[in-house]
Write a protein that holds these residues in place. Structure first.
Motif, mmCIF file in Angstrom:
data_model
loop_
_atom_site.group_PDB
_atom_site.id
_atom_site.type_symbol
_atom_site.label_atom_id
_atom_site.label_comp_id
_atom_site.label_asym_id
_atom_site.label_seq_id
_atom_site.Cartn_x
_atom_site.Cartn_y
_atom_site.Cartn_z
ATOM 1 N N GLY A 162 0.795 -1.220 0.000
ATOM 2 C CA GLY A 162 0.000 0.000 0.000
ATOM 3 C C GLY A 162 0.831 1.274 0.000
ATOM 4 N N GLU A 163 0.155 2.358 0.302
ATOM 5 C CA GLU A 163 0.735 3.700 0.267
ATOM 6 C C GLU A 163 1.992 3.849 1.127
ATOM 7 O OE1 GLU A 163 -0.691 8.187 1.663
ATOM 8 O OE2 GLU A 163 -2.131 6.545 1.660
ATOM 9 N N TYR A 164 2.040 3.145 2.240
ATOM 10 C CA TYR A 164 3.151 3.284 3.185
ATOM 11 C C TYR A 164 4.175 2.150 3.095
ATOM 12 C CZ TYR A 164 0.046 6.754 5.299
ATOM 13 O OH TYR A 164 -0.770 7.832 5.523
ATOM 14 N N ALA A 165 4.137 1.367 2.053
ATOM 15 C CA ALA A 165 5.061 0.230 1.914
ATOM 16 C C ALA A 165 6.503 0.690 2.115
ATOM 17 C CB ALA A 165 4.896 -0.419 0.545
ATOM 18 N N GLY A 166 7.229 -0.085 2.908
ATOM 19 C CA GLY A 166 8.628 0.214 3.189
ATOM 20 C C GLY A 166 8.840 1.041 4.438
ATOM 21 N N LEU A 167 7.756 1.585 5.001
ATOM 22 C CA LEU A 167 7.863 2.385 6.222
ATOM 23 C C LEU A 167 7.563 1.513 7.439
ATOM 24 C CD1 LEU A 167 6.051 5.653 5.041
ATOM 25 C CD2 LEU A 167 8.465 5.037 4.851
ATOM 26 N N TYR A 168 7.823 2.071 8.614
ATOM 27 C CA TYR A 168 7.556 1.364 9.865
ATOM 28 C C TYR A 168 6.274 1.886 10.497
ATOM 29 C CZ TYR A 168 12.033 -0.992 9.953
ATOM 30 O OH TYR A 168 13.093 -1.813 9.668
ATOM 31 N N LEU A 169 5.599 0.990 11.209
ATOM 32 C CA LEU A 169 4.368 1.309 11.929
ATOM 33 C C LEU A 169 4.564 1.022 13.408
ATOM 34 C CD1 LEU A 169 1.243 1.807 12.206
ATOM 35 C CD2 LEU A 169 0.970 -0.642 11.757
ATOM 36 N N LEU A 170 4.189 1.985 14.239
ATOM 37 C CA LEU A 170 4.044 1.754 15.669
ATOM 38 C C LEU A 170 2.550 1.843 15.928
ATOM 39 C CD1 LEU A 170 4.994 1.402 18.595
ATOM 40 C CD2 LEU A 170 5.319 3.887 18.693
ATOM 41 N N LEU A 171 1.940 0.733 16.317
ATOM 42 C CA LEU A 171 0.500 0.669 16.547
ATOM 43 C C LEU A 171 0.243 0.585 18.038
ATOM 44 C CD1 LEU A 171 -2.380 0.429 15.332
ATOM 45 C CD2 LEU A 171 -2.047 -2.058 15.391
ATOM 46 N N ALA A 172 -0.529 1.541 18.547
ATOM 47 C CA ALA A 172 -0.819 1.588 19.981
ATOM 48 C C ALA A 172 -2.326 1.678 20.202
ATOM 49 C CB ALA A 172 -0.130 2.790 20.619
ATOM 50 N N ILE A 216 -7.385 5.307 24.005
ATOM 51 C CA ILE A 216 -8.633 5.309 24.770
ATOM 52 C C ILE A 216 -9.822 5.464 23.839
ATOM 53 C CG2 ILE A 216 -7.535 6.173 26.855
ATOM 54 C CD1 ILE A 216 -8.677 8.950 26.151
ATOM 55 N N ASN A 217 -10.992 5.244 24.376
ATOM 56 C CA ASN A 217 -12.260 5.425 23.649
ATOM 57 C C ASN A 217 -12.356 4.594 22.375
ATOM 58 O OD1 ASN A 217 -13.055 7.306 25.603
ATOM 59 N ND2 ASN A 217 -12.085 8.973 24.477
ATOM 60 N N GLY A 218 -11.829 3.384 22.409
ATOM 61 C CA GLY A 218 -11.996 2.468 21.289
ATOM 62 C C GLY A 218 -11.243 2.837 20.028
ATOM 63 N N SER A 219 -10.129 3.541 20.159
ATOM 64 C CA SER A 219 -9.364 3.885 18.970
ATOM 65 C C SER A 219 -7.933 3.361 19.070
ATOM 66 C CB SER A 219 -9.357 5.402 18.746
ATOM 67 O OG SER A 219 -8.690 6.054 19.789
ATOM 68 N N TRP A 220 -7.294 3.313 17.906
ATOM 69 C CA TRP A 220 -5.911 2.867 17.785
ATOM 70 C C TRP A 220 -5.105 3.981 17.123
ATOM 71 C CZ3 TRP A 220 -4.137 -2.123 19.092
ATOM 72 C CH2 TRP A 220 -5.135 -3.004 19.514
ATOM 73 N N ALA A 221 -3.901 4.217 17.601
ATOM 74 C CA ALA A 221 -3.013 5.211 17.002
ATOM 75 C C ALA A 221 -2.043 4.501 16.069
ATOM 76 C CB ALA A 221 -2.248 5.966 18.081
ATOM 77 N N PHE A 222 -1.965 4.986 14.835
ATOM 78 C CA PHE A 222 -1.042 4.481 13.830
ATOM 79 C C PHE A 222 0.047 5.543 13.652
ATOM 80 C CE2 PHE A 222 -4.710 1.974 13.044
ATOM 81 C CZ PHE A 222 -4.368 0.897 12.248
ATOM 82 N N TYR A 223 1.251 5.254 14.118
ATOM 83 C CA TYR A 223 2.397 6.144 13.925
ATOM 84 C C TYR A 223 3.260 5.521 12.834
ATOM 85 C CZ TYR A 223 0.957 7.974 18.455
ATOM 86 O OH TYR A 223 0.235 8.511 19.496
ATOM 87 N N ILE A 224 3.526 6.264 11.774
ATOM 88 C CA ILE A 224 4.232 5.731 10.608
ATOM 89 C C ILE A 224 5.465 6.570 10.331
ATOM 90 C CG2 ILE A 224 4.015 5.321 8.120
ATOM 91 C CD1 ILE A 224 0.975 4.886 8.687
ATOM 92 N N SER A 225 6.587 5.903 10.049
ATOM 93 C CA SER A 225 7.822 6.641 9.775
ATOM 94 C C SER A 225 8.765 5.837 8.897
ATOM 95 C CB SER A 225 8.546 6.973 11.081
ATOM 96 O OG SER A 225 9.749 7.670 10.829
ATOM 97 N N LYS A 226 9.513 6.574 8.099
ATOM 98 C CA LYS A 226 10.640 5.997 7.380
ATOM 99 C C LYS A 226 11.736 5.735 8.406
ATOM 100 C CE LYS A 226 13.732 6.958 3.524
ATOM 101 N NZ LYS A 226 14.110 7.928 2.491
ATOM 102 N N ASP A 227 12.600 4.835 8.122
ATOM 103 C CA ASP A 227 13.722 4.547 9.011
ATOM 104 C C ASP A 227 14.713 5.708 8.924
ATOM 105 O OD1 ASP A 227 15.974 3.593 10.326
ATOM 106 O OD2 ASP A 227 15.753 1.566 9.539
ATOM 107 N N PRO A 228 14.908 6.473 10.005
ATOM 108 C CA PRO A 228 15.789 7.642 9.953
ATOM 109 C C PRO A 228 17.254 7.286 9.725
ATOM 110 C CG PRO A 228 15.102 7.232 12.201
ATOM 111 C CD PRO A 228 14.323 6.287 11.315
#
Length: 120
Positions: free
Chosen positions: A23-33, A36-48
């Motif tokens: 997909g759009e972010y292929a090759g990047l890293y995801l930190l999934l956390a 609260i309130n039934g949601s998930w945070a998707f933090y996406i970054s290239k490897d610095p």
């Protein structure tokens, strides 16, 4: 890296890190956390470690409980092994250190406002 069930009750408090392979972010890293309130945070970054800091690709967004597993599946995330997770997060995101500081501050503040137990 392997597949993981996206389940709030068993998800690590500090999230998990993996590599996005589709997909759009292929090759990047995801930190999934789990948030609260039934949601998930998707933090996406290239490897610095692989480029100039002013050229880093990154994004973040939130998704509801129902949509998070589908998004992770569409991204074809390959999760880091538990033994690699902490080092990868520090090198790529370094968000957890701030989370830990906030949690410590929050627990100190809560303890200041707790009343001592009354003895009868």
């Amino acid at each position: 890296m392997g597949s993981v069930l996206i389940d709030r009750s068993s998800w690590p408090q500090d999230g998990r890190i993996g590599r996005i392979t589709a997909g759009e972010y292929a090759g990047l890293y995801l930190l999934l956390a789990a948030e609260i309130n039934g949601s998930w945070a998707f933090y996406i970054s290239k490897d610095p470690r692989t480029g100039k800091s002013d050229e880093l690709a990154h994004d973040d967004f939130w998704a509801e409980d129902e949509g998070a597993p589908r998004l992770v599946e569409e991204m074809a995330v390959e999760w880091a092994a538990d033994s690699e997770d902490e080092a990868l997060e520090k090198e790529i995101f370094d968000i957890r250190s701030e989370w830990h500081k906030r949690r410590r501050r929050g627990s100190v503040i809560r303890s200041l406002f707790r009343r001592p137990a009354q003895s009868d």
